[in-house]
Design an enzyme around this catalytic site. Structure first.
Site, short mmCIF file in Angstrom:
data_model
loop_
_atom_site.label_atom_id
_atom_site.label_comp_id
_atom_site.label_asym_id
_atom_site.label_seq_id
_atom_site.Cartn_x
_atom_site.Cartn_y
_atom_site.Cartn_z
N ASP A 1 40.44 44.61 41.58
CA ASP A 1 39.46 45.91 40.11
C ASP A 1 38.42 45.56 40.38
OD1 ASP A 1 39.63 43.47 38.74
OD2 ASP A 1 40.32 44.56 37.53
N ASP B 1 35.27 40.65 41.73
CA ASP B 1 35.84 41.02 42.13
C ASP B 1 34.81 41.31 43.79
OD1 ASP B 1 38.28 42.03 41.10
OD2 ASP B 1 36.86 42.19 40.39
N ASN C 1 39.13 46.50 35.44
CA ASN C 1 38.01 46.59 34.81
C ASN C 1 37.16 47.84 34.15
OD1 ASN C 1 37.05 43.98 35.25
ND2 ASN C 1 37.13 43.36 37.14
N THR D 1 42.70 39.21 42.55
CA THR D 1 42.41 39.21 41.11
C THR D 1 41.78 40.27 40.38
OG1 THR D 1 40.69 40.08 42.91
CG2 THR D 1 40.86 38.39 43.57
N PHE E 1 41.30 37.94 30.65
CA PHE E 1 41.79 39.94 31.01
C PHE E 1 42.97 39.17 32.05
CE2 PHE E 1 40.62 42.84 33.59
CZ PHE E 1 39.88 44.39 32.13
N ASN E 2 43.23 39.30 33.13
CA ASN E 2 43.96 40.17 33.89
C ASN E 2 45.21 39.44 33.65
OD1 ASN E 2 41.49 40.39 35.54
ND2 ASN E 2 41.75 38.42 36.24
N HIS F 1 34.38 34.53 38.65
CA HIS F 1 35.78 34.11 37.81
C HIS F 1 36.51 34.27 39.62
CE1 HIS F 1 35.62 33.52 34.31
NE2 HIS F 1 34.64 34.85 33.99
N ASP F 2 36.61 35.47 40.36
CA ASP F 2 36.81 36.55 41.33
C ASP F 2 37.02 35.34 42.96
OD1 ASP F 2 38.67 37.31 39.77
OD2 ASP F 2 37.47 39.15 40.00
C1 BDR Z 1 38.93 38.19 35.34
O1 BDR Z 1 38.30 39.45 34.28
C2 BDR Z 1 38.10 40.33 35.04
O2 BDR Z 1 37.27 41.22 34.18
C3 BDR Z 1 37.08 39.65 36.18
O3 BDR Z 1 36.97 40.56 37.11
C4 BDR Z 1 38.05 39.10 36.47
O4 BDR Z 1 39.46 38.92 37.36
C5 BDR Z 1 38.00 37.13 34.47
O5 BDR Z 1 38.86 36.71 33.15
CA CA Z 2 38.83 41.57 38.48
#
Ligand code: BDR
Ligand code: CA
Length: 318
Positions: free
Chosen positions: A12, A17, A42, A128, A169-170, A242-243
């Site tokens: 996303d 990403d 996102n 991701t 979040f994911n 993160h990703d």
């Molecule tokens: C994840 O949430 C999204 O905002 C980022 O792209 C990442 O995949 C981090 O918590």
């Molecule tokens: Ca992401």
């Protein structure tokens, strides 16, 4: 370094990403990305899909992109524009592209890839974003699971959260989908906040990419700088990418500490919604456990390898 893998990236984009794809694009000897699928997270499905198409061209790749789920299984989508900007990639302008998405929905596109996979070969899934597409695929075509090597996903946390005190979040965006994926029985590497919070790019390096790099380094540096201005990072020296931990783990598992444990996803409506409940007691025998949770990471190696990759791709595309 492990041998080259066939990959489907489900994403996303999303600042991190976008940086993750840059890392993978810099290492064609490690990754054969056979498809990119998009999912609302996102930003809206339209925006993240447009970003994916543009990034593919920008990084000099030739990978088919399929548009996927525009809403989580049970709830309306909630975007993260405070962190990723109005366009989803830190309001950095990536040049327009004539590239179009394939006609199939992401789930049917993945099905086609699996159908055409040579006998005996497998694909590694690298999600991701929210796990909506992957869950829908497993639900519709459970036989595909036999052709999945493993799932290396960004999501969840053994301790804490980012979007809520309990949830990352994911997973929070689509817990029902995440529950389906975590229950799939497939080997999963959970690149959650425990590791990704240690894996970032700092202000000095982001500025250096912008000031001294070509167009790719400047775009990546600019995206990281946008991240650093967001409420989550404005007091911090580095922004978590993160990703990118997914692809980094695949190339350099030695910089992570992964522990197998039972993980279940909270789909309740209460304050724990989206939590990945990780049983860290160490009392459950390893046999039969399918999820490896990354609990620790060497953040300085992560940053070194990531910057090296960005500069490498940047130099190649100058
Ligand atoms: C994840 O949430 C999204 O905002 C980022 O792209 C990442 O995949 C981090 O918590
Ligand atoms: Ca992401």
């Amino acid at each position: 370094m492990a041998s080259k893998r066939k990959i489907i990236m489900d994403c996303d984009p999303g600042i991190d990403d976008a940086v993750a794809l840059c890392l993978a694009a810099a290492h064609p000897e490690a990754f054969d990305i056979v498809g990119i699928t998009t999912v609302a997270g996102n930003q809206t499905i339209e925006k993240v899909t447009e970003n994916a198409l543009r990034l593919v061209d920008f990084y000099g790749l030739d990978i088919p992109v399929a548009k996927g789920a525009g809403t989580p299984i049970m709830r309306p989508p909630v975007t993260a524009s405070d962190i990723h900007g109005k366009n989803g990639i830190g309001d950095i302008e990536i040049p327009e592209t004539d590239r179009k998405t394939v006609p199939e929905h992401a789930v049917l596109f993945m099905k086609k890839i699996f159908d055409e996979l040579p006998e005996g070969e497998k694909i590694t899934l690298v999600p991701t974003g929210p796990l909506t597409n992957i869950a829908l695929m497993f639900d519709l075509f459970p036989e595909i699971k036999d052709q999945v090597e493993e799932i290396v996903l960004m999501g969840g946390a053994a301790v804490g959260g980012n979007v809520t005190a309990a949830s990352e979040f994911n997973i929070y965006e689509d817990p029902e989908a995440a529950a389906i994926v975590f229950r799939s029985g497939l080997p999963i590497v959970m690149c959650g906040l425990d590791a990704t919070h240690l894996c970032g790019v700092n202000r000095e390096n982001a500025a250096d990419l912008v000031e001294h790099g070509g167009k790719i380094a400047a775009a990546v540096g600019g995206m990281v700088q946008f991240y650093l201005k967001s409420p989550a990072y404005k007091e911090k020296d580095a922004a978590c990418i993160h990703d990118a931990v997914t692809f980094m783990y695949l190339m350099h598992p030695e910089i992570y500490n992964g522990v197998k444990m039972p993980v279940s996803v909270d789909c309740s409506d209460g304050p724990m919604r989206g939590n990945t409940l990780c049983d860290m007691r160490g009392t459950v025998p390893e046999e039969g456990l399918t999820v490896t949770v990354l609990m620790d990471a060497d953040g300085s190696k992560f940053q070194e390898y990531l910057l090296e990759a960005v500069r490498m791709l940047d130099a190649k595309r100058k």
